[in-house]
Write an enzyme that holds these catalytic residues in place. Structure first.
Site, PDB file in Angstrom:
ATOM      1  N   GLU A  73       0.682  -1.227   0.209  1.00 16.32           N
ATOM      2  CA  GLU A  73       0.287   0.060  -0.033  1.00 16.32           C
ATOM      3  C   GLU A  73       1.089   0.906   0.165  1.00 16.32           C
ATOM      4  OE1 GLU A  73      -0.314  -2.936   2.166  1.00 16.32           O
ATOM      5  OE2 GLU A  73      -2.373  -3.176   1.192  1.00 16.32           O
ATOM      6  N   HIS A 125     -12.129  -5.733   8.132  1.00 19.09           N
ATOM      7  CA  HIS A 125     -12.645  -5.523   7.085  1.00 19.09           C
ATOM      8  C   HIS A 125     -13.549  -4.901   7.171  1.00 19.09           C
ATOM      9  CE1 HIS A 125     -10.114  -9.108   5.847  1.00 19.09           C
ATOM     10  NE2 HIS A 125      -9.882  -8.420   5.176  1.00 19.09           N
TER      11      HIS A 125
END
Lengths: 441, 449
Positions: A163, A233
């Site tokens: 990322e 999540h």
């Protein structure tokens, strides 16, 4: 509620001299025939609305085209920062039947609408690129389906799993004049990129005296709860980015909004973090204009006008609020005794903030000055959240008008525990309770 | 190692007339260690590898589980010296994985659990390595290493409790998604979904072991997939482990895929193993589908890590036969036929079974296979049913363990009180009633907060 009107159409017909329709002139309070019918049915049964049945979602072409603030970009090519052509708003001709030259819409869910926005970008901006983990095959949420086939893997590509790398790479592309649309697979995994986003992307312009900038960079990242995501999540990390001056943060609520706001974000001359509530990817379905259009950044939208209470939110909780307001009006037997009679016809003004940073305080202040009461709802935790920021601004600007403290209905100050989601998130009852508490203060 | 390789590559790439000469630039060892200028060349040397050709993968069994004829005597002896009970346990643990995986992944499809990840194809790499560690070596795993816990006799009941978020889920108290196991008793640090974060943590844990009395003979084992090695944490972790030392093993399961992204799009160069020497870390590549080779390589790696109080990098070449998770359908990005052929041709479970059956005194047989499978399946189903029927942890656990200390911190204390008020007021409603009953003690327990 949340209805659009045919009255404005009549108004439009009676004002042939103004070609451009001000979208805000279309009030949300009077019903279309279709909605009237739905309402008549509701008077008998009245199931609490969900995302699938929400009146926040526009199911007809006419409603979709009437989306407030919609700005057409009919140019063949659109570069980042290029101003739109003159008179790009909705005109009478747009509403004609498609065969007669009217604008077209098609049924899309939110991931298709986002894909559509990227497809338009890749087509109309030859400098644009879309990349991230698993983007090539279509993305884990299908947002990039078919884009690599259509535009080639030089422009739509997989990156290694990093990322911070993706964010930094995007900065490099943007600094060299490319239009970079970077996907960070989950907002929960954005933190390795935090340095690149906060210290680099956000500050690139300021630190170079305006000589360099990465305005053509957009980060897309799926966020928020899905019912079974647990700690990693489910997160809504928008508040972490509130202090990254130079960066804009956007959260769309629906397919029409997602497409228009994403196109605006990509073309905005600033880096933008575009957080996509993943629960809406499939569940939110609308008639979406097929053409190229934008919706304004840093502009909140009043979804329902009201005079007694202002509720401000963004993303999925808007649908929960819709349900809570329905329950307020039509309480089920089990909770009837808890809902005071006099509040059942409460006139609530509902605002979708849409852009989280820099946000549109004027719309909120205007509303709270009218209602005197305000509740903010979001999924992220309470402390240091968007609600805290809004509450502070509202008390500063509306102090003498406030009849009650600004309520904050949010996730608790804990990580997002899997088994506890139902009681962690603001749900219909918590919102209902807060409406009552705020009104009874 | 570097100068020799450099010399080789110079010989190959520099057909210059001047004889190659390497001069030691600095004499003191400390400077030499800190500076890359330990030797110089008089024309530029470009290198793209530190090993001639591809780094070989250590293998002792062929696809049929036969000991390969080229295995040197020393290693043949080591294969033969593996105790029978280790071999049998290794096989039983490996064979257990797909049984459990099939039951749990199909229960996810039926909506009985929320999520699952299988170990299909990687049983040999995970169990083969687990067998080489001491039971109290500290494990920092990624998420596809439940085989290590099974090897350490982690109770099946605990495993099911985690997967079902039941009140008996000691690993995460219902807070994490299925497969996020953890057990301090089993020296297995609780799984966290973010990728690669465990790598520098492992380096720190290894450094800690150096000064922890009684743990002198332990090491840290860090597991990761090849995808996670692209995260910045991989570099940070390996570099820190190399510089600061401490007994550690970085075990990379190279299964060819990070969700849909094939290894070819994850890295160029000779895999992950090639990076080890760059960090000055002793490195070995192993055939991850050969459980015996994995075991022996890990035993040797562990010995070096503990004796040298230093890191070792292991790259186990395997293949993710299953989907990434129950949220993934790998048919969207790879051919099912290719996966099938790998399953048939290169199964670590099959290899080990054949090997055990082929021993002079066979350690396995068709009869044992059948009775074991029946017994294992039954054990899984018993614990599965128990866990499925068990309540979730008490709702109070939502607020617990955010901070340490006896009392909740002020914001949490207030928010818990607020939730209590809400539940006392609205708890009877249809919207909350059923959900409240799912938690241990239900609404009653909340009234005692």
């Amino acid at each position: 509620m949340f209805r659009s009107t045919s009255k404005a159409l009549l108004k439009l017909a009676s004002r042939p001299s103004t070609r451009t329709v001000s979208s805000s002139s279309r009030s949300l309070s009077s019903p279309t025939p279709a909605n009237l019918a739905a309402n008549a049915k509701a008077a008998v049964v009245s199931p609490t609305p969900t995302v699938a049945t929400s009146s926040l979602l526009k199911n007809t072409r006419e409603d979709a085209l009437w989306t407030p603030g919609l700005l057409w970009r009919d140019e063949e090519a659109v570069q980042v920062g290029a101003p739109p052509p003159d008179a790009p708003h909705l005109v009478e001709a747009d509403l004609q039947p498609v065969e007669a030259g009217g604008r077209e819409t098609t049924k899309m869910n939110m991931y298709s609408a986002i894909r559509d926005a990227m497809s338009i970008t890749l087509r109309k901006d030859t400098q644009s690129m879309v990349f991230g983990e698993d983007v090539f095959f279509g993305g884990v949420f299908r947002c990039t389906m078919g884009l690599a086939d259509e535009f080639g893997q030089e422009r739509v590509f997989n990156t290694p799993l990093t990322e911070q790398g993706i964010a930094g790479f995007g900065i490099g592309l943007a600094a060299m004049g490319k239009t970079a649309v970077a996907e960070l697979q989950f907002a929960d995994y954005i933190f390795p990129a935090f340095d690149q986003i906060v210290n680099e992307a956000a500050k690139y312009r300021y630190r170079s005296g305006g000589m360099f900038n990465v305005g053509s960079l957009t980060f897309r990242s799926p966020c928020s709860a899905v019912g079974h995501g647990g700690l990693y999540h489910s997160q809504s990390p928008e508040a972490f980015f509130l202090q990254a001056s130079g960066l804009k943060v956007v959260v769309p609520r629906s397919p029409i909004q997602a497409k228009g706001l994403l196109l605006a974000a990509i073309r905005d001359p600033n880096p933008v973090l575009f957080l996509e509530p993943k629960i809406l990817y499939r569940s939110a379905v609308e008639q979406v204009p097929t053409g190229d259009y934008q919706l304004p950044l840093s502009s909140a939208e009043v979804l329902q006008e009201g005079t007694d209470l202002t509720i401000v939110s963004y993303g999925p909780p808007l649908y929960t609020i819709e349900g809570a307001l329905h329950l307020l009006k039509n309480p089920t037997e089990d909770i009837q005794s808890l809902i005071p009679e006099d509040l059942r016809h409460l006139s609530v003004e509902l605002i979708d903030l849409r852009t989280i940073a820099p946000y549109d305080i004027e719309t909120v202040v205007k509303s709270v000055n009218k209602t005197g009461r305000c509740v903010v709802v979001h999924e992220a935790s309470k402390t240091g959240g968007v609600g805290s920021e809004l509450a502070a601004e509202v008390q500063e600007r509306c102090f003498l008008r406030l009849e009650a403290p600004v309520g904050r209905i949010t996730g608790w100050d804990t990580p997002f525990g899997l088994a506890y989601e139902k009681f962690y998130l603001p749900d219909q009852l918590r919102i209902l309770d807060s409406i009552i508490e705020t009104m009874r203060y | 190692m570097l100068p020799r390789t450099l010399a080789r590559s110079l010989k190959r790439e520099q057909p210059c007339a001047t004889p190659l000469r390497f001069a030691t630039a600095f004499s003191t060892s400390s400077i030499a260690r800190l500076s890359p200028l330990t030797s110089v060349s008089h024309s530029p040397v470009f290198i793209d590898k530190v090993h001639e050709g591809t780094i070989p993968a250590f293998r002792v069994l062929d696809g049929e589980g036969k000991l390969l004829p080229d295995v040197p005597a020393e290693w043949r002896e080591k294969v033969q010296a593996i105790p029978d009970e280790v071999l049998v346990k290794m096989y039983r643990t490996q064979a257990f994985l797909p049984l459990m995986d099939t039951i749990l992944s199909s229960s996810q499809r039926q909506g009985r659990i929320s999520f699952y990840m299988t170990s299909y194809g990687e049983e040999g790499a995970v169990v083969g390595s687990a067998a080489a560690w001491e039971p109290n070596d500290e494990v920092f795993a990624q998420y596809r290493e439940v085989g290590v816990l099974l090897w350490r006799d982690y109770p099946l009941s605990s495993l099911m409790a985690q997967v079902f978020s039941s009140v008996n889920d000691e690993a995460t108290k219902g807070r994490q998604m299925p497969i996020h196991y953890g057990s301090s008793k089993h020296h297995f640090h609780t799984i966290s979904s973010p990728l690669g974060t465990q790598i520098p943590q492992g380096a720190g844990a290894a450094y800690a072991l150096k000064s922890t009395p009684g743990r002198e003979n332990n090491c840290v084992v860090v597991y990761m997939g090849e995808g996670a090695t692209s995260e910045g944490d991989f570099h940070a972790g390996l570099n820190m482990a190399s510089v600061l030392g401490g007994p550690s093993i970085f075990f990379v399961r190279n299964n060819g895929f990070a969700i849909s992204t094939p290894a070819a799009q994850q890295y160029h160069g000779d895999g992950i193993a090639a990076r080890g020497p760059g960090y000055g870390i002793e490195t070995v590549r192993v055939d991850g589908n050969d459980p015996i080779a994995v075991y022996l390589a890990c035993v040797e790696a562990r010995k070096r890590a503990v004796e040298g109080q230093k890191p070792i990098l292991i790259e186990a070449m395997s293949y993710r036969v299953g989907h990434h998770s129950t949220s993934d359908d790998s048919n969207a990005y790879r051919s099912a036929a290719a996966v099938d052929s790998i399953k048939k041709l290169d199964s670590p479970i099959f290899r080990l079974r054949r090997y055990l059956e082929s021993l002079p005194t066979p350690l396995w047989s068709t009869e044992l296979e059948e009775s074991t499978k029946a017994e294992q399946r039954k054990a899984i189903m018993v614990e599965f049913s128990k866990a499925e029927k068990t309540k979730k942890p008490a709702l109070a656990e939502m607020f617990g363990d955010v901070y340490g200390g006896k009392e909740l911190e002020r914001p949490l204390k207030e928010q818990k009180k607020e939730l209590k008020r809400l539940i006392e007021k609205w708890g009877h409603s249809e919207l909350w009633k059923k959900d409240l009953e799912k938690f241990d003690g239900g609404k009653e327990a909340v009234s005692r907060w």
